[in-house]
Motif scaffolding. Structure first.
Motif, PDB file in Angstrom:
ATOM      1  N   TYR A  44      31.011 -51.652  23.995  1.00 41.54           N
ATOM      2  CA  TYR A  44      29.950 -52.009  24.939  1.00 41.54           C
ATOM      3  C   TYR A  44      29.905 -53.514  25.192  1.00 41.54           C
ATOM      4  CZ  TYR A  44      28.654 -47.228  25.187  1.00 41.54           C
ATOM      5  OH  TYR A  44      28.713 -45.886  25.453  1.00 41.54           O
TER       6      TYR A  44
ATOM      7  N   ASN B 296      25.899 -51.080  29.746  1.00 40.96           N
ATOM      8  CA  ASN B 296      24.584 -51.195  29.107  1.00 40.96           C
ATOM      9  C   ASN B 296      24.433 -50.208  27.942  1.00 40.96           C
ATOM     10  OD1 ASN B 296      21.762 -51.282  28.503  1.00 40.96           O
ATOM     11  ND2 ASN B 296      21.488 -52.269  30.495  1.00 40.96           N
ATOM     12  N   PRO B 297      24.310 -50.739  26.706  1.00 43.93           N
ATOM     13  CA  PRO B 297      24.243 -49.845  25.545  1.00 43.93           C
ATOM     14  C   PRO B 297      22.966 -49.003  25.528  1.00 43.93           C
ATOM     15  CG  PRO B 297      23.725 -52.095  24.891  1.00 43.93           C
ATOM     16  CD  PRO B 297      24.162 -52.155  26.327  1.00 43.93           C
ATOM     17  N   THR B 298      21.926 -49.477  26.218  1.00 44.86           N
ATOM     18  CA  THR B 298      20.670 -48.727  26.176  1.00 44.86           C
ATOM     19  C   THR B 298      20.740 -47.477  27.053  1.00 44.86           C
ATOM     20  OG1 THR B 298      19.511 -49.797  28.025  1.00 44.86           O
ATOM     21  CG2 THR B 298      19.475 -50.931  25.904  1.00 44.86           C
ATOM     22  N   HIS B 299      21.785 -47.367  27.843  1.00 38.13           N
ATOM     23  CA  HIS B 299      21.989 -46.158  28.634  1.00 38.13           C
ATOM     24  C   HIS B 299      23.130 -45.308  28.094  1.00 38.13           C
ATOM     25  CE1 HIS B 299      19.928 -48.310  32.212  1.00 38.13           C
ATOM     26  NE2 HIS B 299      19.097 -47.445  31.687  1.00 38.13           N
TER      27      HIS B 299
ATOM     28  N   GLU C  37      22.369 -41.471  27.459  1.00 38.02           N
ATOM     29  CA  GLU C  37      22.093 -40.792  28.737  1.00 38.02           C
ATOM     30  C   GLU C  37      23.369 -40.605  29.553  1.00 38.02           C
ATOM     31  OE1 GLU C  37      17.699 -42.438  29.999  1.00 38.02           O
ATOM     32  OE2 GLU C  37      19.396 -43.005  31.235  1.00 38.02           O
ATOM     33  N   ARG C  38      24.120 -41.675  29.667  1.00 36.96           N
ATOM     34  CA  ARG C  38      25.356 -41.603  30.458  1.00 36.96           C
ATOM     35  C   ARG C  38      26.340 -40.612  29.849  1.00 36.96           C
ATOM     36  NH1 ARG C  38      27.155 -45.346  34.234  1.00 36.96           N
ATOM     37  NH2 ARG C  38      25.736 -47.059  34.618  1.00 36.96           N
TER      38      ARG C  38
ATOM     39  N   LYS D 299      20.761 -38.992  37.025  1.00 35.02           N
ATOM     40  CA  LYS D 299      20.215 -40.353  37.039  1.00 35.02           C
ATOM     41  C   LYS D 299      21.294 -41.409  37.262  1.00 35.02           C
ATOM     42  CE  LYS D 299      17.731 -43.795  34.338  1.00 35.02           C
ATOM     43  NZ  LYS D 299      17.100 -44.147  33.068  1.00 35.02           N
TER      44      LYS D 299
ATOM     45  N   PRO E  97      22.071 -53.743  20.738  1.00 41.03           N
ATOM     46  CA  PRO E  97      20.717 -53.196  20.663  1.00 41.03           C
ATOM     47  C   PRO E  97      20.507 -52.079  21.677  1.00 41.03           C
ATOM     48  CG  PRO E  97      20.714 -55.374  21.681  1.00 41.03           C
ATOM     49  CD  PRO E  97      22.098 -55.134  21.184  1.00 41.03           C
ATOM     50  N   GLY E  98      19.817 -51.030  21.230  1.00 39.49           N
ATOM     51  CA  GLY E  98      19.522 -49.920  22.127  1.00 39.49           C
ATOM     52  C   GLY E  98      20.610 -48.864  22.165  1.00 39.49           C
ATOM     53  N   TYR E  99      21.698 -49.120  21.453  1.00 44.72           N
ATOM     54  CA  TYR E  99      22.826 -48.176  21.404  1.00 44.72           C
ATOM     55  C   TYR E  99      22.432 -46.935  20.602  1.00 44.72           C
ATOM     56  CZ  TYR E  99      27.477 -46.686  19.670  1.00 44.72           C
ATOM     57  OH  TYR E  99      28.597 -45.985  19.301  1.00 44.72           O
ATOM     58  N   THR E 100      21.599 -47.146  19.591  1.00 48.82           N
ATOM     59  CA  THR E 100      20.972 -46.025  18.894  1.00 48.82           C
ATOM     60  C   THR E 100      19.469 -46.263  18.903  1.00 48.82           C
ATOM     61  OG1 THR E 100      21.073 -47.186  16.800  1.00 48.82           O
ATOM     62  CG2 THR E 100      22.876 -45.699  17.264  1.00 48.82           C
ATOM     63  N   SER E 101      18.713 -45.261  18.507  1.00 47.47           N
ATOM     64  CA  SER E 101      17.280 -45.466  18.374  1.00 47.47           C
ATOM     65  C   SER E 101      17.042 -46.485  17.263  1.00 47.47           C
ATOM     66  CB  SER E 101      16.595 -44.150  18.034  1.00 47.47           C
ATOM     67  OG  SER E 101      16.962 -43.742  16.728  1.00 47.47           O
TER      68      SER E 101
END
Lengths: 278, 390
Positions: free
Chosen positions: B136, B142-145, B148-149, B172, B287-291
């Motif tokens: 990433y 974007n790791p926060t997606h 979802e992706r 989305k 950050p945001g790649y996992t909860s």
């Protein structure tokens, strides 16, 4: 015009009656939003940085609250505010705030913020310039300066020494150690991770908004750009870039100060903002 | 019981002072350290080794995707798999996997995997992966997606394989007016789907619900594997069925030599290179790649990760690698495959700087002296019963 806007306050869930920094939670179109509030006078909204300094009524809020009604909302995804799943871009943040201000019945406001908060304030002001009476931005990203590319905070974030060096002119000062503590507990670590995740969502792919520079001419109000002279995260060159694109902006540098002026040089910071906003 | 030969295609030529000079084998390790002249020999030798695994009777060969690093030199594992369709005859070709969020459009994966399945006459195992943290940073996705992706892309790919096209897709992150990939896969309804995981509950439950196969990524303590597979079985029960052993794969480096002492002597220095150098910064976590909770759990479990292990006793105790004589390796594999309840073992046989000669010697011993004894007895008997006596 603002009477019309007041009518638009769809769903003020909570009456903000208590003064002096108690946290209230209101619902903004499904986003549960924590907001602190205190003082008397013209509405003054402070947008916090990625440090998330909205969970507590800090002394600088108290100082401002002698002259203003100070609002300190917590951004979606930070702290105890929800709604992260509805935020994908910095524009979503700007829209969150117009809806929050509608919900609070705030028409014209004094708006400012530090770092991420400053960027959001700028994005708000280019979209709804008529609602911003005064604008101040401190250490705000949002633009891109080729000669001074922003460093990769996401690479350095796990190293507390490096982070302190990025954020403070004096990384060994007690403020630096207090803000970036070595002995963070589990809850603080979770909260920091969550904050960095919001930042990543907003600026991972491109750490600025390529449309912002060309839109800044829309800001109608006087603007104060307040930068630590030694900001190593968002260098003063970014303040200079904002000054170039904004119609009525002055850039003020605080000596011996890094990125987090509200903690490292609180007196100078609060004083400069207060004088400008009065 | 199936045994797959896994290759990372590591870069064995890092300078001796690597550890003191560089903070990472990933993302920003200067690519001036890569030498394409040496690289040419390396790719060809590595591909020969993979083809040899087919000759030796491994059930399949595995390749995977990593970017900008010295740990694994397959930014496009599909290219290597394509070469292997022409170099292997019998074994499964496991691409484990393509990091779906890195492909835009992810239809590219549906197309290339279908090509590989058709080119190999139906031997592809389609691995789908979220992609490691470092990827990433490299692709600036974007790791926060990421999650979802990954799920949207996976659904899109499976639908593209199983629903006649063209059809419209709208989710989305992806919109396509004409989903209609040519070619379609040969295996029906689609190639088997394997999903690697490092133990996050999100992934375990997802794979269980979809009835795909979960491949446990190596370099963790054996107790971590035990917990992961227990959780997986539990998740399958919750989803209303009993997990098949073939749905669970255990990744573990194996090295076999004539004696225990010789095996350790031949293997350890190369494994040390791997641990000390190639794993450096593999855990880079955007950050945001996992909860946040998973991120905290990962931080807490860091002590169980191979990169933290210094002593050989620790490595043996945690079964981070199985190293020894054919008899020792036989016993260990047999014990742990039963204990873990897995039906698939993915073994990296050429680790770090291990030479091609030693790698092949170990593979031969593994294939000839070990594997025939640690396959499912019943299955072997069935096969024997059905095989005409030559």
């Amino acid at each position: 015009m603002f009477e019309t806007l007041k009518k638009l306050k769809y769903g003020a869930r909570v009456l903000l009656s208590r003064k002096g920094g108690d946290a209230e939670t209101i619902d903004v179109r499904g986003r549960s939003t924590v907001i602190m509030h205190g003082g008397d006078g013209p509405a003054f909204v402070y947008l916090h940085s990625t440090l998330g300094e909205a969970f507590r009524w800090f002394p600088f809020y108290q100082t401002w609250s002698k002259q203003f009604t100070v609002y300190v909302p917590t951004h979606p995804g930070f702290g105890k505010s929800g709604g992260f799943d509805q935020i994908d871009t910095i524009e979503d943040m700007a829209f969150h705030y117009v809806e929050l201000f509608d919900a609070l019945g705030l028409g014209e406001i004094i708006l400012g913020g530090v770092s991420l908060g400053g960027w959001i304030a700028a994005e708000f002001a280019v979209r709804w310039p008529e609602r911003v009476k005064k604008l101040w931005l401190s250490a705000a990203p949002g633009l891109w300066v080729d000669d001074e590319p922003l460093p990769d905070l996401f690479r350095e974030m796990t190293d507390r020494d490096k982070v302190r060096k990025r954020l403070f002119h004096d990384p060994n000062g007690y403020m630096a150690k207090l803000v970036i503590a070595d002995d963070a507990n589990e809850e603080q670590m979770l909260s920091a991770y969550q904050s960095m995740a919001v930042l990543a969502r907003l600026m991972w792919e491109r750490p600025y908004d390529p449309k912002l520079a060309e839109r800044l001419h829309r800001v109608q109000c006087p603007t104060l750009l307040l930068w630590g002279a030694h900001d190593r995260l968002v260098p003063p060159a970014y303040g200079e870039a904002y000054r170039k694109y904004l119609p009525q902006a002055e850039l003020k540098l605080i000596p011996d100060c890094g990125h987090m002026a509200m903690f490292e040089k609180e007196a100078e910071f609060v004083d400069a903002v207060t004088r400008f906003c009065r | 019981m199936q045994y797959y030969f896994f290759h990372l295609m590591s870069w064995p030529y890092l300078p001796p002072d690597f550890d003191s000079v560089y903070d990472s084998a990933w993302v920003w390790l200067p690519n001036s350290l890569y030498d394409p002249i040496k690289g040419a020999d390396l790719y060809n030798d590595y591909i020969d080794t993979l083809a040899y695994a087919d000759e030796l009777g491994f059930d399949g060969v595995c390749v995977n995707e990593h970017h900008q690093n010295a740990y694994g030199l397959m930014p496009s594992p599909n290219l290597i798999a394509a070469a292997l369709t022409q170099r292997t005859k019998r074994c499964k070709l496991v691409v484990i996997g393509n990091a779906l969020p890195l492909y835009n459009p992810p239809l590219r994966v549906a197309e290339e995997f279908a090509m590989l399945d058709v080119m190999s006459r139906g031997r592809l195992v389609a691995g789908m992966v979220i992609g490691g943290g470092p990827e990433y940073y490299t692709y600036q996705i974007n790791p926060t997606h990421a999650r979802e992706r990954f799920r949207e892309a996976l659904d899109l790919i499976v639908k593209a394989w199983t629903t006649p096209g063209p059809f419209l897709w709208n989710s989305k992150h992806y919109f396509f007016r004409y989903v209609n990939p040519w070619p379609r896969p040969l295996q029906q309804p689609h190639p088997p789907i394997w999903i690697p995981g490092a133990g996050s509950l999100e992934t375990i439950e997802f794979v269980a619900q979809r009835r795909y196969s979960y491949m446990g990524i190596p370099y963790f303590h054996i107790n971590v594997f035990q917990r992961v597979f227990d959780l997986f079985r539990e998740a399958c029960e919750k989803a209303g069925y009993t997990a098949a052993p073939e749905q669970m794969g255990w990744g573990v480096p194996i090295y076999v030599a004539e004696t225990d002492a010789q095996a350790r002597k031949e293997f350890e220095p190369h494994f040390r290179y791997f641990i000390k150098n190639l794993l450096k910064n593999i855990m880079l976590a955007p950050p945001g790649y996992t909860s946040a909770r998973s991120a905290l759990a990962i931080m807490k479990n860091r002590g169980t990760f191979l990169a933290e292990k210094e002593s050989w006793d620790d490595i043996e105790e945690g079964v981070y690698a199985i190293v020894g004589s054919p008899e020792t390796v036989r016993q260990k594999i047999d014990y742990y495959r039963k204990k873990l309840g897995v039906g698939v073992v993915l073994t990296g046989c050429q680790t770090g700087t291990l030479t091609h000669e030693l790698a092949r010697k170990s593979m031969e011993l593994l294939a000839r002296e070990v594997l025939p004894h640690v396959r499912d007895v019943e299955k072997t008997e069935v096969r024997r019963a059905g095989t005409p006596v030559a």
